[in-house]
Write an enzyme that holds these catalytic residues in place. Structure first.
Site, PDB file in Angstrom:
ATOM      1  N   ASP A 104       0.833  -1.204   0.000  1.00 30.84           N
ATOM      2  CA  ASP A 104       0.000   0.000   0.000  1.00 30.84           C
ATOM      3  C   ASP A 104       0.865   1.251   0.000  1.00 30.84           C
ATOM      4  OD1 ASP A 104      -2.102   1.803   0.252  1.00 30.84           O
ATOM      5  OD2 ASP A 104      -2.214   1.583   2.425  1.00 30.84           O
ATOM      6  N   ASP A 298      -1.788   5.691  -5.325  1.00 31.61           N
ATOM      7  CA  ASP A 298      -2.037   4.801  -4.186  1.00 31.61           C
ATOM      8  C   ASP A 298      -2.355   3.391  -4.661  1.00 31.61           C
ATOM      9  OD1 ASP A 298      -2.769   3.548  -1.852  1.00 31.61           O
ATOM     10  OD2 ASP A 298      -4.613   4.695  -1.570  1.00 31.61           O
TER      11      ASP A 298
END
Length: 509
Positions: A104, A298
């Site tokens: 992430d 992201d």
């Protein structure tokens, strides 16, 4: 009269005091960057030296497949897809416990399940690790979807298909969670690769990749290839989902040149979007609309998320250019799937989507483009006769997010050393021999504002404003207390303190 005035002042002071103390402020948790010393707790293995070469632009490339670093060892070290996330196998503790960890780039904590949960098969048992040390600090993190709580600790970690060596890192042991672990996922933790500013409980906590760079001596660069383009998000078989290369970039994973855009601010990987196109249609919005209140890259976000005004403009433009008329609104807002008879692919009905990013030469931009195969995403069949698809774009209330929908088309280089993000065509973003993404440039950026990131105040600024308001409230309270302890001696001609001479009265005018 004097008694009445005095009682009036006391009543007003007490009411204002309780009013102030009952105020609630939402304070963004942003602490100035610091350093959490992890080397004092455990002995570190000797630093491992790496031999790297440069591509001429400062990008680290593997110099020798048989040398001290070999990026080829990291190829295909990820599994998963955009629907369930991309994860990497990690070994934690002594003896090593193997867990799959979600990659992430939109958060900064390294956190692993440390207690049983209905949706995971196993977890990190801290009691079985002889090298685990609790720091005695609690931590909680909330994401766009889900949240968890736990305790902070330190332990040894290695990545079987990563940099060679064992490091000691901060680990959040997840003890409880809600909406974080989901049915069907095959990961048991999360690897936050963003900057210390996003770390919880505060930015003094050193993130995982910072520890890797410091302890193993590799360059402050990592790169990411996500290979789930065009794959069903509900497929039961996990493909070789991609590659996380720590320390540089692996040339076999991309085609053509790497195009760079500056990192605007080091918290998320924030970039500057100059404009969007649907097919050949420029949305023609003020560029600040695209960056309201931030635009980030992201890997932990599944879709391409757009600010509400931008999202509505994109849907309207797709509707105008699509060959499909009267499309259900439920498809656009994500509540319904669109289905066709098996074998009838819908992609020919939809246009390309393009995002223009500011280049490192601020007077120029470049364009990254995804084909419909990336944002009209196959999900599952309903009764064996239908192929169903979802819309891989959604609206967002907190900024533009270039998530997996777009990233699957590109090899993304997170060059933290030079504060820039690079995009190149991914070698795996191909379907039937045809590329699913495009890059073009440079283009002149003279037709857009010099600074498109100047939207709503960012969280660090909100943090300052919030504490400034608290300081004002505290100042008012101190003044009131001083008035009560040391009443003003100025009196009118009758020797009485009146409402007109009261500092409190003048303070609230």
């Amino acid at each position: 009269m004097a008694r009445t005035a005095s009682l009036s002042i006391w009543a007003f002071a007490l009411s204002l005091y309780f009013g102030v103390t009952m105020c609630h402020f939402s304070i963004p948790l942003r602490i100035y960057t610091g350093k959490y010393n992890i080397s004092s707790a455990l002995d570190l293995a000797p630093l491992r030296q790496v031999a790297l070469t440069s591509d001429g632009n400062g990008l680290s490339l593997a110099s020798d497949p048989t040398g001290t670093v070999n990026f080829l060892d990291m190829v295909n070290n990820l599994q998963g897809d955009s629907g369930r996330g991309y994860y990497i196998e990690m070994s934690i503790g002594t003896p090593a416990q193997k867990l799959n960890i979600l990659v992430d780039t939109g958060s900064s904590n390294f956190a692993v399940a440390a207690a049983a949960h209905p949706f995971i098969t196993h977890y990190f048992n801290t009691a079985l690790s002889s090298t685990y040390q609790s720091t005695g600090r609690n931590v909680a993190v909330r994401y766009t979807q889900g949240n968890w709580e736990g305790e902070l600790g330190l332990d040894r970690v290695s990545i079987p298909k990563g940099p060679n060596g064992t490091i000691i890192v901060n680990i959040a042991a997840i003890l409880s969670s809600e909406g974080f672990f989901l049915p069907g996922v095959n990961w048991q933790g999360i690897l936050g690769l963003a900057y210390p500013m996003l770390a919880r409980p505060d930015s003094s906590l050193e993130p995982f990749f910072n520890s890797v760079v410091q302890q193993l001596g590799i360059p402050d660069i990592f790169s990411l290839q996500m290979c789930g383009a065009g794959l069903s998000a509900s497929s039961t078989a996990d493909p070789a989902g991609g590659s996380l290369v720590m320390g540089g970039a692996e040339p076999t994973l991309y085609r053509g040149s790497v195009w760079y855009t500056p990192i605007v601010e080091e918290w998320y990987y924030q970039v500057e979007v100059l404009k969007l196109e649907v097919g050949d249609q420029n949305l023609d919005l003020d560029c600040r609309e695209y960056n309201m209140d931030k635009a980030i890259v992201d890997s932990g976000t599944t879709l391409l998320r757009l600010p509400v005004n931008v999202f509505n403009a994109v849907v309207e433009a797709i509707t105008r250019s699509s060959l499909i008329q009267d499309f259900s609104s439920g498809f656009w807002d994500g509540t319904k799937l669109a289905c066709w008879m098996k074998g009838e692919t819908p992609w020919r009905f939809f246009p390309k989507l393009s995002i223009y990013l500011r280049a490192t030469n601020s007077s120029q931009s470049f364009r990254i483009t995804i084909l419909p195969q990336l944002y009209i995403q196959p999900i599952t069949d309903v009764d064996g006769t239908l192929d169903c698809f979802r819309f891989g774009v959604s609206s967002s209330a907190n900024g533009l997010v270039i998530g997996a929908t777009v990233m699957e088309g590109f090899y993304v280089v997170f060059d933290r050393a030079q504060r820039r993000l690079g995009f190149a065509l991914s070698s795996c973003a191909v379907n039937g021999g045809a590329a699913l993404s495009e890059i073009a440039g440079p283009f002149s950026a003279a037709d857009v504002a010099a600074n498109c990131s100047g939207g709503a105040p960012k969280e660090p600024l909100l943090w300052v404003i919030s504490y400034a308001l608290m300081a004002v409230c505290a100042l008012i309270l101190i003044i009131l207390l001083l008035l009560l302890v040391l009443p003003c001696r100025r009196r009118d001609r009758f020797g009485e303190i009146t409402d007109e001479s009261s500092l409190v009265r003048h303070r609230i005018k």
